[in-house]
Design a protein around this motif. Sequence first.
Motif, PDB file in Angstrom:
ATOM      1  N   GLU A 176       0.877  -1.304   0.029  1.00 18.39           N
ATOM      2  CA  GLU A 176       0.099   0.061   0.033  1.00 18.39           C
ATOM      3  C   GLU A 176       0.865   1.361  -0.170  1.00 18.39           C
ATOM      4  O   GLU A 176       0.279   2.225  -0.595  1.00 18.39           O
ATOM      5  N   HIS A 177       2.118   0.972   0.496  1.00 13.52           N
ATOM      6  CA  HIS A 177       3.048   2.482   0.340  1.00 13.52           C
ATOM      7  C   HIS A 177       3.724   2.362  -0.817  1.00 13.52           C
ATOM      8  O   HIS A 177       4.373   3.236  -1.346  1.00 13.52           O
ATOM      9  N   TRP A 178       3.924   1.279  -1.517  1.00 18.66           N
ATOM     10  CA  TRP A 178       4.582   1.133  -2.799  1.00 18.66           C
ATOM     11  C   TRP A 178       3.900   1.326  -3.987  1.00 18.66           C
ATOM     12  O   TRP A 178       4.304   1.550  -4.989  1.00 18.66           O
ATOM     13  N   ILE A 179       2.649   0.911  -4.035  1.00 26.93           N
ATOM     14  CA  ILE A 179       1.850   0.601  -5.347  1.00 26.93           C
ATOM     15  C   ILE A 179       1.565   2.081  -6.036  1.00 26.93           C
ATOM     16  O   ILE A 179       1.526   3.024  -5.236  1.00 26.93           O
ATOM     17  N   LEU A 196      -0.411  12.107 -10.709  1.00 26.32           N
ATOM     18  CA  LEU A 196      -0.022  11.111  -9.439  1.00 26.32           C
ATOM     19  C   LEU A 196       1.081  10.195  -9.901  1.00 26.32           C
ATOM     20  O   LEU A 196       1.527   9.230  -9.147  1.00 26.32           O
ATOM     21  N   ASP A 197       1.722  10.775 -11.107  1.00 26.62           N
ATOM     22  CA  ASP A 197       2.861   9.819 -11.233  1.00 26.62           C
ATOM     23  C   ASP A 197       4.361  10.608 -10.699  1.00 26.62           C
ATOM     24  O   ASP A 197       4.750  11.501 -10.843  1.00 26.62           O
ATOM     25  N   LEU A 198       4.800   9.423  -9.556  1.00 27.58           N
ATOM     26  CA  LEU A 198       5.819   9.657  -8.993  1.00 27.58           C
ATOM     27  C   LEU A 198       7.015  10.103  -9.874  1.00 27.58           C
ATOM     28  O   LEU A 198       7.983  10.723  -9.406  1.00 27.58           O
ATOM     29  N   TYR A 199       6.974   9.384 -10.987  1.00 31.74           N
ATOM     30  CA  TYR A 199       8.101   9.479 -11.702  1.00 31.74           C
ATOM     31  C   TYR A 199       8.017  10.359 -13.152  1.00 31.74           C
ATOM     32  O   TYR A 199       8.845  10.351 -14.117  1.00 31.74           O
ATOM     33  N   ASP A 200       7.121  11.232 -12.931  1.00 33.02           N
ATOM     34  CA  ASP A 200       6.844  12.207 -14.146  1.00 33.02           C
ATOM     35  C   ASP A 200       8.186  13.031 -14.457  1.00 33.02           C
ATOM     36  O   ASP A 200       8.795  13.497 -13.342  1.00 33.02           O
ATOM     37  N   LYS A 201       8.491  13.502 -15.249  1.00 43.17           N
ATOM     38  CA  LYS A 201       9.880  14.187 -15.626  1.00 43.17           C
ATOM     39  C   LYS A 201       9.754  15.742 -14.995  1.00 43.17           C
ATOM     40  O   LYS A 201      10.916  16.178 -14.534  1.00 43.17           O
ATOM     41  N   GLU A 214      -2.251  13.631  -0.751  1.00 40.32           N
ATOM     42  CA  GLU A 214      -3.072  13.022  -1.857  1.00 40.32           C
ATOM     43  C   GLU A 214      -2.684  11.740  -2.409  1.00 40.32           C
ATOM     44  O   GLU A 214      -3.408  10.851  -2.620  1.00 40.32           O
ATOM     45  N   TYR A 215      -1.364  11.594  -2.793  1.00 41.59           N
ATOM     46  CA  TYR A 215      -0.890  10.422  -3.323  1.00 41.59           C
ATOM     47  C   TYR A 215      -1.030   9.206  -2.459  1.00 41.59           C
ATOM     48  O   TYR A 215      -1.697   8.137  -2.797  1.00 41.59           O
ATOM     49  N   ARG A 216      -0.962   9.437  -1.103  1.00 41.97           N
ATOM     50  CA  ARG A 216      -1.109   8.064  -0.205  1.00 41.97           C
ATOM     51  C   ARG A 216      -2.673   7.917  -0.054  1.00 41.97           C
ATOM     52  O   ARG A 216      -3.153   6.759  -0.278  1.00 41.97           O
ATOM     53  N   ARG A 217      -3.555   8.648  -0.403  1.00 44.20           N
ATOM     54  CA  ARG A 217      -5.079   8.473  -0.392  1.00 44.20           C
ATOM     55  C   ARG A 217      -5.168   7.612  -1.974  1.00 44.20           C
ATOM     56  O   ARG A 217      -6.027   6.843  -1.409  1.00 44.20           O
ATOM     57  N   ALA A 218      -4.722   8.274  -2.878  1.00 54.23           N
ATOM     58  CA  ALA A 218      -4.893   7.538  -3.859  1.00 54.23           C
ATOM     59  C   ALA A 218      -4.336   6.095  -4.093  1.00 54.23           C
ATOM     60  O   ALA A 218      -4.816   5.161  -4.672  1.00 54.23           O
ATOM     61  N   PRO A 253       6.841   7.262  -2.445  1.00 61.43           N
ATOM     62  CA  PRO A 253       7.673   8.507  -2.270  1.00 61.43           C
ATOM     63  C   PRO A 253       9.054   8.588  -1.958  1.00 61.43           C
ATOM     64  O   PRO A 253       9.867   9.430  -2.014  1.00 61.43           O
ATOM     65  N   ARG A 254       8.899   7.733  -0.668  1.00 63.38           N
ATOM     66  CA  ARG A 254      10.271   7.394   0.023  1.00 63.38           C
ATOM     67  C   ARG A 254      11.536   7.085  -0.755  1.00 63.38           C
ATOM     68  O   ARG A 254      12.755   7.377  -0.235  1.00 63.38           O
TER      69      ARG A 254
END
Length: 382
Positions: A176-179, A196-201, A214-218, A253-254
Amino acid sequence: MSAAKFAAEEHFQRIPYRPATDGKVEMHSGLSRHYPTLHANLVLPSNHSKRVALLMAHPASNFLSHFLLRAFAEQGIAIMGMNTRYTGNEAALLMERAAQDLGAGVRWLRAHHDFERVVLLGFSGGGPLASFYQAQAENHSVTTTPTGDPVELDGLTPADGLLLVGAHPGRARVLEHWIDPSVLEENDPYGTDSLLDLYDKDRRVPLDPAWVTEYRRAQRRRTERIDRFAREQLARGDGDDRAFVVHRTVADPRFIDITLDPSDREPGSMYGDPARANTAAGGLARFVTARNWLSTWSTRTTHADALTDLPNVAAPTLVGCLRGDQAAFVSESREMHAASGDPDATLIEFAHLNHYLVDQPEGLTDLVRRLLGWLDERGLTG
């Protein structure tokens, strides 16, 4: 590995286990189905004591040659690494039956090798398995898997102590923290929400705290969506299981912002570049079944959660935190220590050590020395 090199011998163990009787086929191997046997490697130092043996297992990884086996054996401690029935068959893993398998190992060391005490050493994902096992051994409560399949966990033999090293609180909490919450449709790994893309440029660190919230909620919304899908598959009426793929599961995100959950770690994941691992074929929880998902990967239904299991464990407990770890984080070790039902539970934080102690021989020596010191202090070796 010869005995002359480090004054110990490895003994291959064949441990019988009780297979499921519900008629559901969990593995294609006829050998595993018809000759249910768990495999283990018991490493016995010369002139070892019968007072205590350590036991290591992971729900699905192969622990027969784990680096801690040799490290403890070199210090004169008998130790066994064992595999569950799901080693090599992770997609079918049910944590309740993995706990049964761990129980077979505990009984084996007592009945076949006459060890007075058995201490569980839960490394990485072996930590929540050991915590779940010990909680049920001390305070039995689980009678079925989350999907209602009966499981016999009453009568488990409690271990005499619990070592959690580089351990996370549970596979479901990890996922749930990694997905990756940017996935829009589960069958389309390429259709994503760039916001919501962690790896967006255009993503920059340190990450905006409001965005992380918000990312965690998603992330939770996505796992809830998969929960519903898994239940729908099992409700189709034929009583069978369903296999499916979970895309993009390495996006905590960590991994990119080390100001989140501060520690001694470097940016990145235990797989290397997290952006590449996120879409790789072999990512976390990539191949699953509906029953496996609900037993192992869902925070809402899994029984194997150290933060809810450890309050039911009174046995001597130590949590060993590896501060350079990119998979099991400092805050999680502290939470497990705080959750322990052992009033004298110990937390030791090992500076800079990474998840597998790669290229850290001095750190490995210090870790084993301090764990052995704790075993002595708690009267588990004497």
